[in-house]
Design an enzyme around this catalytic site. Sequence first.
Site, PDB file in Angstrom:
ATOM      1  N   ALA A  70      -9.434  -7.287  10.966  1.00 30.22           N
ATOM      2  CA  ALA A  70     -10.346  -6.353  11.630  1.00 30.22           C
ATOM      3  C   ALA A  70     -10.345  -6.603  13.129  1.00 30.22           C
ATOM      4  CB  ALA A  70     -11.755  -6.502  11.075  1.00 30.22           C
ATOM      5  N   ASP A  71     -10.676  -5.555  13.867  1.00 26.97           N
ATOM      6  CA  ASP A  71     -10.824  -5.679  15.307  1.00 26.97           C
ATOM      7  C   ASP A  71     -11.864  -4.669  15.766  1.00 26.97           C
ATOM      8  OD1 ASP A  71      -9.888  -6.979  17.790  1.00 26.97           O
ATOM      9  OD2 ASP A  71      -9.361  -4.925  18.349  1.00 26.97           O
ATOM     10  N   THR A  72     -12.609  -5.027  16.785  1.00 29.03           N
ATOM     11  CA  THR A  72     -13.625  -4.152  17.365  1.00 29.03           C
ATOM     12  C   THR A  72     -13.455  -4.154  18.872  1.00 29.03           C
ATOM     13  OG1 THR A  72     -15.190  -4.664  15.601  1.00 29.03           O
ATOM     14  CG2 THR A  72     -16.110  -3.734  17.625  1.00 29.03           C
ATOM     15  N   ALA A 107     -11.591  -1.254  13.573  1.00 30.52           N
ATOM     16  CA  ALA A 107     -10.490  -0.927  12.675  1.00 30.52           C
ATOM     17  C   ALA A 107     -10.312  -2.047  11.669  1.00 30.52           C
ATOM     18  CB  ALA A 107      -9.197  -0.733  13.466  1.00 30.52           C
TER      19      ALA A 107
END
Length: 186
Positions: A70-72, A107
């Site tokens: 995940a990445d923000t 994502a």
Amino acid sequence: MTPYILASASPRRREICALADIPVEILPAPDGVEPPPDASLSPQEAVLRVARAKAEAVANDHPDRIVIGADTTVWLGREPLGKPADEADAAAMLRKLSGNTHQVVTAVWVCSPQKCAGFHDTADVTFYPMSEEDIAAYIATGEPMDKAGAYGIQGKGMVYIEALHGDFYTVMGLSGAKLKRFLNEF
């Protein structure tokens, strides 16, 4: 053995997985796996690319497991605001966000032995105007230093949020509801 590996050291993502009844083992992606920025990509594509790199890096070492990356990233227009490098950087980010609406894109990329796929989610966040005193006091809490955009909606940063349109947990770092449904169909 838990069914999933979360390729993140984020305590917020771990908490969201627990709330969504997604049992995870924490194995953060190694430093340096994030691809370099690519200005030709949309904010959603750029964040999905990073989530994919994190998941694939861990999946390479655990090909028999299901890995969640995940990445923000906070976006003010086409400008990404990642984690601040120092207090001056945090103050500059907060000045930009003050009184404005920005997007938070989270994502997720999931790799299993059979396939890999992902999704992204976007939330709009509007900040109240912040005075220089507000900014200094918030930075003094230490909270902004490890968060994209230099704020935590789930913490002391909440007092600067005027409006949220979208999933609160997307802003926090992981849409637990979407991830749960995605894994059920995966």
